[in-house]
Design an enzyme around this catalytic site. Sequence first.
Site, mmCIF file in Angstrom:
data_model
loop_
_atom_site.group_PDB
_atom_site.id
_atom_site.type_symbol
_atom_site.label_atom_id
_atom_site.label_comp_id
_atom_site.label_asym_id
_atom_site.label_seq_id
_atom_site.Cartn_x
_atom_site.Cartn_y
_atom_site.Cartn_z
ATOM 1 N N SER A 166 35.034 83.529 52.037
ATOM 2 C CA SER A 166 35.478 84.604 51.153
ATOM 3 C C SER A 166 36.991 84.697 51.093
ATOM 4 O O SER A 166 37.693 84.319 52.033
ATOM 5 C CB SER A 166 34.900 85.937 51.663
ATOM 6 O OG SER A 166 35.459 87.035 51.000
ATOM 7 N N GLY A 167 37.484 85.260 49.974
ATOM 8 C CA GLY A 167 38.890 85.596 49.850
ATOM 9 C C GLY A 167 39.205 86.986 50.347
ATOM 10 O O GLY A 167 40.345 87.447 50.227
ATOM 11 N N ASP A 168 38.205 87.665 50.898
ATOM 12 C CA ASP A 168 38.409 89.006 51.451
ATOM 13 C C ASP A 168 37.402 89.174 52.582
ATOM 14 O O ASP A 168 36.883 88.192 53.098
ATOM 15 C CB ASP A 168 38.262 90.060 50.348
ATOM 16 C CG ASP A 168 39.115 91.303 50.585
ATOM 17 O OD1 ASP A 168 39.146 91.769 51.734
ATOM 18 O OD2 ASP A 168 39.751 91.794 49.644
ATOM 19 N N ASP A 169 37.089 90.423 52.956
ATOM 20 C CA ASP A 169 36.177 90.645 54.072
ATOM 21 C C ASP A 169 34.812 90.012 53.802
ATOM 22 O O ASP A 169 34.268 90.131 52.697
ATOM 23 C CB ASP A 169 35.996 92.146 54.307
ATOM 24 C CG ASP A 169 37.309 92.855 54.595
ATOM 25 O OD1 ASP A 169 38.126 92.300 55.350
ATOM 26 O OD2 ASP A 169 37.517 93.953 54.043
ATOM 27 N N SER A 192 37.213 83.487 56.607
ATOM 28 C CA SER A 192 38.067 84.297 55.747
ATOM 29 C C SER A 192 39.463 84.386 56.365
ATOM 30 O O SER A 192 39.737 85.309 57.136
ATOM 31 C CB SER A 192 37.481 85.696 55.540
ATOM 32 O OG SER A 192 38.296 86.442 54.652
#
Length: 457
Positions: free
Chosen positions: A236-239, A270
């Site tokens: 992911s690019g976030d949580d 991540s």
Amino acid sequence: MAAVALLAAALLASCAAGASCAAGCRKHVAKITEYGAVGDGKKLNTAAFARAVADLSERARDGGAALVVPPGKWLTGPFNLTSHFTLYLDEGAEILASQDMKHWPLIAPLPSYGRGRDEPGPRYSNFIGGSNLTDVIITGKNGTINGQGQVWWDKFHAKELKYTRGYLLELLYSDSIIISNVTFVDSPSWNLHPTYCTNVTISGVTILAPVHSPNTDGIDPGRSFFLKIEDCYIVSGDDCVAVKSGWDEYGIKFNMPSQHIVIKRLTCISPTSAMIALGSEMSGGIRDVRAEDSVAINTESAVRVKSGMGRGGFVKDVFVRGLSLHTMKWVFWMTGNYGQHPDNTSDPSAKPEVTGINYSDVFAENVTMTGRMEGIPNDPYTGICISNVTAELAPDAKKLQWNCTDVKGVTYGVTPKPCPELGGRASRAPSRRKSSSSAHMNCQSVPINGRMPKEII
């Protein structure tokens, strides 16, 4: 919670074996091709999906209905699901989200957010959605739901979006949901967003996005309870997982916590975010979250609490154990200075309560810094309990391994040595104290409301 898990397991066992089994699970079964869909990746099939769901919804109460998506590339705009319904993606099936924003209608913001998350006002529709549903299954032979999010990410970075991006899957006010054996790819923003839902199982799901894509959270339960996430793989690019419950005064007013959440055997990559985040939108409260036997690789932090003044709400009774962490910026990170607010009407004096946060049996290697623990002045985070932790440092690790402010807690068997604020020594023996914020509590058996917590199921 045990009854929910048994129900989910039975449904998964009966419905995840194949398309032929879908007929046994649901009395009425149809293929998307029966409604005029073409799987060439070019023809827009929005009308076909709408016809299919509308037709099957008429029969769903008579033994349930299943829509089978066979191998192929099925391009479509957003569509909704119905109750007593299975969306089944066969092996080689890929549902492609239209990249034409004109196909994404605007919808109202969530009441617990008061506005769109990216921009004020309404928001773009979610790709697959539904509200007030019962008994919904999304499963298959690891077919793919592809959000084709690059166009959204480019416009977000260029500040060309007037409205908030839609999510790949959002279900609202719904009960008895199973999502299993499906791959979600390149969402415009968050991937899975069960909100105001009960009895949700997410099992064996793969979620993939470039690690620098904006806000592509994996699974974001919002104001939901009795929710289980297990055996999922997320890049992911976030949580990878972010538990939420509403934003500032809107979340406080809506007053529905996220609670009774189990996360097991999660694998997360991540580099810029957390394996599991609690917040930052936690104004309705987060309670009784249990995470175990999970792995993070090249991830910024493990289980992170995110809050700040103006949030209100609470995060309490969190139990984490059995983490294996590989290449981490921080092992433990708590943030009390999250400053994003929906508008200028937030109450700056609304203090969050963060207490009863428990970590045990954690191994981490190639660590830059073990702990960055930041509570709030005059509103410290209390009842932090850390035991049986080994963090092996990276060659370029920071000399200061713990930086703690406005936190209070106890530790046992933690290496490197914790900061003085966490310097209380936890007892080896089980404690029967009723307060999860007791300075003498045992890290591995912390009571909840006077009762010892059950094993994670």
